[in-house]
Design an enzyme around this catalytic site. Sequence first.
Site, PDB file in Angstrom:
ATOM      1  N   HIS A 150      31.923   4.685  22.348  1.00 18.06           N
ATOM      2  CA  HIS A 150      32.086   3.241  22.523  1.00 18.06           C
ATOM      3  C   HIS A 150      32.875   2.677  21.349  1.00 18.06           C
ATOM      4  CE1 HIS A 150      30.451  -1.003  21.919  1.00 18.06           C
ATOM      5  NE2 HIS A 150      31.181  -1.066  23.010  1.00 18.06           N
ATOM      6  N   SER A 151      33.859   1.838  21.626  1.00 17.88           N
ATOM      7  CA  SER A 151      34.639   1.144  20.601  1.00 17.88           C
ATOM      8  C   SER A 151      35.246   2.160  19.617  1.00 17.88           C
ATOM      9  CB  SER A 151      33.742   0.113  19.907  1.00 17.88           C
ATOM     10  OG  SER A 151      34.481  -0.701  19.033  1.00 17.88           O
ATOM     11  N   MET A 152      34.985   2.007  18.325  1.00 21.52           N
ATOM     12  CA  MET A 152      35.575   2.904  17.326  1.00 21.52           C
ATOM     13  C   MET A 152      35.047   4.327  17.455  1.00 21.52           C
ATOM     14  SD  MET A 152      37.835   1.204  15.651  1.00 21.52           S
ATOM     15  CE  MET A 152      38.168   2.143  14.161  1.00 21.52           C
ATOM     16  N   GLY A 154      35.102   5.975  20.124  1.00 21.62           N
ATOM     17  CA  GLY A 154      36.114   6.645  20.935  1.00 21.62           C
ATOM     18  C   GLY A 154      37.265   7.154  20.088  1.00 21.62           C
ATOM     19  N   GLN A 177      34.817   3.874  25.854  1.00 23.19           N
ATOM     20  CA  GLN A 177      34.501   2.556  26.393  1.00 23.19           C
ATOM     21  C   GLN A 177      34.992   1.488  25.419  1.00 23.19           C
ATOM     22  OE1 GLN A 177      30.245   3.225  26.457  1.00 23.19           O
ATOM     23  NE2 GLN A 177      30.258   3.722  28.615  1.00 23.19           N
TER      24      GLN A 177
END
Length: 885
Positions: A150-152, A154, A177
Amino acid sequence: GVRDVLFLYEENRCSMTYMYEYPEYQKIKLPKKTARRYPVYELYLYGEGNYAEENKNLLLTGIPVLFLPGNAGSYKQVRSLGSIALRKAEDIDFKYHFNFFSVNFNEELVALYGGSLQRQTRFVHECIKVILKLYRGREFAPTSVAIVGHSMGGLVARALLTLKNFKPELINLLITQAAPHVAPVMPLDKYLTDFYTAVNNYWTLKAQDLRNLTTLSVAGGFRDYQVRSGLAFLPRLSQHDSALSVVTSAVPRAWASTDHLSIVWCKELILATIRAFFDLIDENTRQITEDPKKRMSVLHHHFVRHPAKIFEENPEAFTVLTGAFTWITVKAPKWTFSSYNDSDGKYFTFPLESHRKSYSHVYCESSMLDTSSWIYGCMNSNSSICLKVTDLSWKAELLPTAKVVILKLQDYPSLSHIVIQALPMVVDKYTLDCEFYKEDFRTVQLPVTHIFSFGLSSSKLLLNSTGLLYNVQFQHFNQIYQAFKIYIASNCQSLKERKPNVYRLHVPWSHEDSITVAKVPSFAEISAKLHAAPPQNDNRVPELQIYASSDCQYEVILKTSLVQILGQIIRFHASALPVYVVSNILLTYGGQLSTLISTGQCSDFSLELVRATKPYKVEPLISIIVFLQRFDWFRVIWESLLLPEVDSAVLSSQDAWFPLISLILFLFGTGIAYWSGVFFSTSLRLFSSLWLTLIRPTVPHKEKLITPKRVCVVLSLALLSWTTCGAFAVFIIYLQYLLKNSDAHRVKNQSSTDHTSKATQSLSNSSTVAEANSSLKMHVTILNLFTWIVLLKLPSLIYWLKNLRYTVRLDPDPCRSTAIILVCILEILMNSTTSEVKSSKLLKIAARIPFPLSVAMLAFGRMHLYKLPHFVTFSFLLHVLCCIV
């Protein structure tokens, strides 16, 4: 524009995911060496109820999935994925199941401070090795781990491949995501931008090495104002097709935009993800399939185009129709069938020979949304009954209210009939519709209104619907700064019950469609704007697909939306606003030094801002440089001077820039600089007045600029910066400067009061007050500039304070060297006056240098905010030299 980004988006249409049993997070014991090297980080296994109890001894037999949280994210965010996967496994009696692991990154602010990104990446590598070791010796032991980031998180997952000792085969599936893959949202330090450069360069240059890794990036759409969807699109690589980027508004069975946090728990999206996970399982290995083509086809099935069928890797080429159904031949080009309390099944056959000459396509839809097959193709049959058929249901597409299929007759020359199956239904009612049509008659072109029409003019289109499908192509709609409001009014002749209309805004070059469902009759409003510009040489245009009712009239009105255009500017370029604000203040600062030369007095900040900040002086220089960089000879000279590429040229290559954007942002920056200056001066005056009521100031006597006491302060703060955190030392010197300025304000106020009360004030005292007033104006501007430096350094200070219980020293520290220089400069600067500067030989240079610095700031600072303090510090250094020389 800010209001449009933060508030004017669709309502949250996501359902919340709930746990049926109490979620438990079992801490996984890490090797001593790993635990000692990464004392802040932890690895957990998710579980619920009996499943959690069974896994206490870590005798795991499932498929490992590792969840990586993002900026300030919690390891507990894995529970939505873990819980739904557990329920799905229970439904199939644990024939297959997943073990969800999650990493605790201590909720670090990695989107604002990039110093720990490399550390997080190395820790994830260690976690993967630990996870795979848990399965050693088991039957069907996994050799790789699937990752959801999720976010960073990824980006950290993508960075694993850049590690020297990392084996690419350790991960074969990566789902991200709302991860900003293209560039950081706020490039506040060099470690952050360098990390992005390393990751993206590897993924571009080593594309061949990524063939066995399937990557899916899911963006949140316009609800996610923290990470715009354009940043979440993976780079388009022609070398391989193992990467896929989608927006949640286009994901089948979700069709909803998600904000930055709800993308983790949005039930519709999590269901699609878990269904995809189970479809990815290889029955032989009981792990995620090693076949990249199957992985990509599964992801396409669940995230791009769902045919309302349960996924099959190799569906049968031919199917035998069974059941004692009635066969009915339909020769009409348009046909409707409604079934209600019908216990008999029917097969409707449509002979194609009579339609091929008159029509180019056939369109069919069914309002029954189950996963059964319903449309077939019959080959070379002369009879009205055809038992051996090919299943065309795989060509269908699921919409919120129907499953539809569009077949181009030219692509199926061997088909003689199309067969529609109407199943017997006792309770539910459903309808079937089919029509043959010519594509040219159903495609309408509508030119969009000009960006400078400001919504005063409109493009209109009137459709007298005789069919079920229309495409409205929006000509010249291909730029990210374009934004429109589309109004669709539908009216029908008869008031009979009709199916809802479905309007889909289709963007052909990326999976970012949005769907609107409206009743008939109705008045629908649709926002049309892009997340990403089309690739070069792509002439396709977005289109509005109207899944209509026949015998209805549709009026389509398109208008330019000024508010949404401003919203797009903020969405794409808000992170660059600090550059324009500081640039304006720096030009004002240079203007004040110029008036000091010409009049002997420092001008007021607000007046000088209006006089000195001229965008037509700054912007043309940058535009000329960008233009000249197209020529090889200039590029050679530019590179020989070791100068980086101009930021606006980089943004242009990403199709995220247009000529007027810089002017608009400059004017925004002027406005913000003006009001921040007014607010700052007023706050300082108010604080000084309150302080004056408590303590009567004494007029300070003239001191040397460099004294033993000040040297001790500088050395102490430099030592503090070196041993703890540079931003902390900068913050302390800022507070000291603020208090010093308040003292000066109090002295000025007191002197002014004495001046008005004594009629016999001497001329020398009057000049002293004027001198103090002039110095104060200069200090207020310097303090205003310094405030922005502190704001840009603040994230690393917050990060340091948050991790203070683990370590006293911030390492690496992006502010350390800058902080030591700033401490030395500002300790002298805060004690200086304009009288010392006026006589300096360097004042003319110091007054002229802010202009080229401002140009350089706009050229190289838009995508590298951490460079701003360097330009300002250089200007301060010249001011200090003016005080000494």
